[in-house]
Design a protein around this motif. Structure first.
Motif, PDB file in Angstrom:
ATOM      1  N   VAL A  86      24.880  -4.092  14.449  1.00 19.19           N
ATOM      2  CA  VAL A  86      24.687  -4.085  15.898  1.00 19.19           C
ATOM      3  C   VAL A  86      24.208  -2.725  16.413  1.00 19.19           C
ATOM      4  CG1 VAL A  86      26.303  -5.952  16.407  1.00 19.19           C
ATOM      5  CG2 VAL A  86      27.148  -3.593  16.292  1.00 19.19           C
ATOM      6  N   GLY A  87      23.925  -1.782  15.519  1.00 16.92           N
ATOM      7  CA  GLY A  87      23.369  -0.508  15.958  1.00 16.92           C
ATOM      8  C   GLY A  87      22.013  -0.713  16.614  1.00 16.92           C
ATOM      9  N   ALA A  88      21.611   0.222  17.453  1.00 16.27           N
ATOM     10  CA  ALA A  88      20.349   0.077  18.177  1.00 16.27           C
ATOM     11  C   ALA A  88      19.150   0.072  17.232  1.00 16.27           C
ATOM     12  CB  ALA A  88      20.206   1.203  19.195  1.00 16.27           C
ATOM     13  N   GLN A  89      19.262   0.792  16.124  1.00  9.93           N
ATOM     14  CA  GLN A  89      18.197   0.831  15.141  1.00  9.93           C
ATOM     15  C   GLN A  89      18.804   0.730  13.747  1.00  9.93           C
ATOM     16  OE1 GLN A  89      15.927   4.447  16.014  1.00  9.93           O
ATOM     17  NE2 GLN A  89      14.834   3.419  17.674  1.00  9.93           N
ATOM     18  N   TYR A  90      17.945   0.551  12.762  1.00  8.34           N
ATOM     19  CA  TYR A  90      18.383   0.577  11.367  1.00  8.34           C
ATOM     20  C   TYR A  90      17.287   1.221  10.542  1.00  8.34           C
ATOM     21  CZ  TYR A  90      15.300  -3.474  10.538  1.00  8.34           C
ATOM     22  OH  TYR A  90      14.201  -4.303  10.444  1.00  8.34           O
ATOM     23  N   PHE A  91      17.674   1.678   9.358  1.00 10.29           N
ATOM     24  CA  PHE A  91      16.617   2.081   8.429  1.00 10.29           C
ATOM     25  C   PHE A  91      16.819   1.413   7.080  1.00 10.29           C
ATOM     26  CE2 PHE A  91      19.517   5.806   7.661  1.00 10.29           C
ATOM     27  CZ  PHE A  91      19.566   5.837   6.263  1.00 10.29           C
ATOM     28  N   ALA A  92      15.692   1.156   6.442  1.00 12.53           N
ATOM     29  CA  ALA A  92      15.666   0.644   5.082  1.00 12.53           C
ATOM     30  C   ALA A  92      15.245   1.788   4.174  1.00 12.53           C
ATOM     31  CB  ALA A  92      14.676  -0.512   4.969  1.00 12.53           C
ATOM     32  N   HIS A  93      16.001   2.013   3.122  1.00 15.15           N
ATOM     33  CA  HIS A  93      15.683   3.082   2.176  1.00 15.15           C
ATOM     34  C   HIS A  93      15.443   2.464   0.810  1.00 15.15           C
ATOM     35  CE1 HIS A  93      17.172   6.666  -0.423  1.00 15.15           C
ATOM     36  NE2 HIS A  93      15.858   6.689  -0.308  1.00 15.15           N
ATOM     37  N   VAL A  94      14.274   2.747   0.257  1.00  8.84           N
ATOM     38  CA  VAL A  94      13.887   2.238  -1.049  1.00  8.84           C
ATOM     39  C   VAL A  94      13.460   3.402  -1.926  1.00  8.84           C
ATOM     40  CG1 VAL A  94      12.400   0.630  -2.305  1.00  8.84           C
ATOM     41  CG2 VAL A  94      12.996   0.150   0.069  1.00  8.84           C
ATOM     42  N   GLU A 146       0.824  -1.200   0.000  1.00 10.71           N
ATOM     43  CA  GLU A 146       0.000   0.000   0.000  1.00 10.71           C
ATOM     44  C   GLU A 146       0.866   1.261   0.000  1.00 10.71           C
ATOM     45  OE1 GLU A 146      -3.722   1.084   0.489  1.00 10.71           O
ATOM     46  OE2 GLU A 146      -3.209  -0.329  -1.090  1.00 10.71           O
ATOM     47  N   ILE A 147       1.919   1.242   0.808  1.00 13.34           N
ATOM     48  CA  ILE A 147       2.838   2.387   0.814  1.00 13.34           C
ATOM     49  C   ILE A 147       3.477   2.555  -0.565  1.00 13.34           C
ATOM     50  CG2 ILE A 147       5.015   3.261   1.762  1.00 13.34           C
ATOM     51  CD1 ILE A 147       4.149   1.948   4.441  1.00 13.34           C
ATOM     52  N   GLY A 148       3.900   1.440  -1.150  1.00  8.35           N
ATOM     53  CA  GLY A 148       4.455   1.504  -2.496  1.00  8.35           C
ATOM     54  C   GLY A 148       3.458   2.051  -3.506  1.00  8.35           C
ATOM     55  N   ARG A 149       2.195   1.683  -3.354  1.00  9.01           N
ATOM     56  CA  ARG A 149       1.158   2.161  -4.279  1.00  9.01           C
ATOM     57  C   ARG A 149       1.001   3.678  -4.234  1.00  9.01           C
ATOM     58  NH1 ARG A 149      -3.850   3.869  -3.729  1.00  9.01           N
ATOM     59  NH2 ARG A 149      -4.028   3.285  -1.520  1.00  9.01           N
ATOM     60  N   VAL A 150       1.021   4.251  -3.021  1.00 10.89           N
ATOM     61  CA  VAL A 150       0.782   5.701  -2.905  1.00 10.89           C
ATOM     62  C   VAL A 150       2.052   6.528  -3.109  1.00 10.89           C
ATOM     63  CG1 VAL A 150      -1.223   5.366  -1.426  1.00 10.89           C
ATOM     64  CG2 VAL A 150       1.015   5.756  -0.373  1.00 10.89           C
ATOM     65  N   MET A 151       3.198   5.855  -3.292  1.00 10.81           N
ATOM     66  CA  MET A 151       4.430   6.581  -3.597  1.00 10.81           C
ATOM     67  C   MET A 151       4.492   6.931  -5.076  1.00 10.81           C
ATOM     68  SD  MET A 151       7.219   4.377  -1.418  1.00 10.81           S
ATOM     69  CE  MET A 151       8.600   5.044  -2.362  1.00 10.81           C
ATOM     70  N   ALA A 152       4.981   8.118  -5.366  1.00  7.44           N
ATOM     71  CA  ALA A 152       5.204   8.519  -6.751  1.00  7.44           C
ATOM     72  C   ALA A 152       6.423   7.805  -7.308  1.00  7.44           C
ATOM     73  CB  ALA A 152       5.412  10.032  -6.825  1.00  7.44           C
ATOM     74  N   ASP A 153       6.466   7.639  -8.617  1.00  9.13           N
ATOM     75  CA  ASP A 153       7.652   7.083  -9.257  1.00  9.13           C
ATOM     76  C   ASP A 153       8.860   7.949  -8.912  1.00  9.13           C
ATOM     77  OD1 ASP A 153       6.029   5.185 -10.387  1.00  9.13           O
ATOM     78  OD2 ASP A 153       5.981   6.115 -12.371  1.00  9.13           O
ATOM     79  N   GLY A 154       9.943   7.319  -8.498  1.00 10.67           N
ATOM     80  CA  GLY A 154      11.130   8.047  -8.079  1.00 10.67           C
ATOM     81  C   GLY A 154      11.084   8.515  -6.640  1.00 10.67           C
ATOM     82  N   GLY A 155       9.961   8.255  -5.944  1.00  6.26           N
ATOM     83  CA  GLY A 155       9.831   8.647  -4.549  1.00  6.26           C
ATOM     84  C   GLY A 155      10.602   7.729  -3.623  1.00  6.26           C
ATOM     85  N   SER A 156      10.889   8.219  -2.428  1.00  8.12           N
ATOM     86  CA  SER A 156      11.663   7.469  -1.438  1.00  8.12           C
ATOM     87  C   SER A 156      10.785   7.012  -0.288  1.00  8.12           C
ATOM     88  CB  SER A 156      12.794   8.344  -0.864  1.00  8.12           C
ATOM     89  OG  SER A 156      13.910   8.357  -1.707  1.00  8.12           O
ATOM     90  N   PHE A 157      11.116   5.841   0.233  1.00  6.98           N
ATOM     91  CA  PHE A 157      10.503   5.317   1.445  1.00  6.98           C
ATOM     92  C   PHE A 157      11.616   5.022   2.442  1.00  6.98           C
ATOM     93  CE2 PHE A 157       8.299   1.376   3.417  1.00  6.98           C
ATOM     94  CZ  PHE A 157       7.875   2.114   4.510  1.00  6.98           C
ATOM     95  N   PHE A 158      11.510   5.623   3.623  1.00  3.40           N
ATOM     96  CA  PHE A 158      12.449   5.370   4.717  1.00  3.40           C
ATOM     97  C   PHE A 158      11.691   4.670   5.839  1.00  3.40           C
ATOM     98  CE2 PHE A 158      14.399   8.817   2.427  1.00  3.40           C
ATOM     99  CZ  PHE A 158      15.768   8.640   2.579  1.00  3.40           C
ATOM    100  N   LEU A 159      12.118   3.468   6.158  1.00  2.00           N
ATOM    101  CA  LEU A 159      11.473   2.673   7.198  1.00  2.00           C
ATOM    102  C   LEU A 159      12.488   2.414   8.305  1.00  2.00           C
ATOM    103  CD1 LEU A 159       9.258  -0.470   6.669  1.00  2.00           C
ATOM    104  CD2 LEU A 159      11.065  -0.460   8.377  1.00  2.00           C
ATOM    105  N   PHE A 160      12.260   2.983   9.480  1.00  2.00           N
ATOM    106  CA  PHE A 160      13.150   2.796  10.629  1.00  2.00           C
ATOM    107  C   PHE A 160      12.581   1.714  11.536  1.00  2.00           C
ATOM    108  CE2 PHE A 160      14.406   6.885   9.117  1.00  2.00           C
ATOM    109  CZ  PHE A 160      15.720   7.092   9.539  1.00  2.00           C
ATOM    110  N   GLU A 161      13.486   0.875  12.071  1.00  2.00           N
ATOM    111  CA  GLU A 161      13.056  -0.181  12.990  1.00  2.00           C
ATOM    112  C   GLU A 161      14.114  -0.414  14.060  1.00  2.00           C
ATOM    113  OE1 GLU A 161      10.703  -2.003  14.046  1.00  2.00           O
ATOM    114  OE2 GLU A 161       9.188  -1.249  12.636  1.00  2.00           O
TER     115      GLU A 161
END
Length: 233
Positions: free
Chosen positions: A220-228, A137-152
């Motif tokens: 081993v960092g406390a958090q990470y992010f995924a960037h697409v 769903e997030i991918g659907r509402v993203m524009a072409d060339g748009g970025s998604f940053f997911l922190f966990e």
């Protein structure tokens, strides 16, 4: 993503979050700010200024002030299944964003609506069976060339697992490794994910934090992010 579960903790979120991360020596504000700083720096390197931003699972709006300072001319939409959380965010930051409720499954915006999507430690609260669908769903509402940053949160970091175990609103949380997250993003049609590990030193060792830019591939960092970046058709 049960609305009642998030409503239950909305008014106590800040206090419970602060208590759970006490060992880090930092505040919730520190963790909210570094995420937006990372997003802004990455986009600046690419010469990108987002026109419209989706803060997915925005909760009580902890990212909004930092996001507004980083992207003063962008429209920012805060999306959450908890009306109580959105009401708190609206009162904290009146007029600074669009506050949108959703059913936890379908994002109520058209295809290609956002240049930037952002999720700050949201997915470990979401049942695994719903994650790929929501990522799609997030991918659907993203524009072409748009970025998604997911922190966990990183389950391989002992301070992180301690914080989660001692946080009431994380009672039902299931931490997700970066490898698992990469696989779920790919299953949702969001591939070529870049993983960056963050927050290696507690406040006591803050003077070592400039070294973190050399450690971003060490898991081993406390958090990470995924960037697409969503490929242009």
């Amino acid at each position: 993503m049960l609305e009642a579960e998030f409503d239950q903790f909305a008014r106590e979120y800040q206090e419970q979050h602060a208590a759970s991360i006490r060992l880090s020596g930092e505040t919730p504000e520190f963790f909210a700010k570094y995420k937006i700083d990372d997003v802004a720096a990455t986009l600046a390197q690419a010469g990108v200024t987002p026109r419209r931003i989706l803060d997915f699972g925005a909760g009580v709006g902890n990212s909004l002030g930092h996001m507004r300072r980083a992207f003063p001319d962008s429209e920012i939409v805060l999306l959450d299944p908890s009306r109580e959380s959105l009401d708190i965010a609206r009162k904290r930051f009146p007029g600074q964003g669009v506050f949108a409720h959703f059913d936890g499954k379908t994002i109520p915006f058209a295809d290609g609506s956002f240049d930037l999507a952002f999720a700050a430690c949201v997915f470990h609260h979401i049942p695994e069976t719903l994650q790929v669908g929501l990522l799609a769903e997030i991918g659907r509402v993203m524009a072409d060339g748009g970025s998604f940053f997911l922190f966990e949160h990183n389950p391989w970091n002992p301070l992180t697992t301690h914080a989660v175990r001692n946080c009431a609103f994380d009672e039902n949380a299931v931490l997700i490794t970066s490898r698992e997250m990469r696989g779920r993003l790919a299953a949702a049609g969001l591939s070529n994910t870049r993983i960056v590990y963050r927050i290696f030193f507690p406040r006591l060792l803050a003077r070592l934090r400039p070294l973190e830019r050399f450690l971003t591939k060490i898991p081993v960092g406390a958090q990470y992010f995924a960037h697409v970046v969503k490929p242009a058709v």
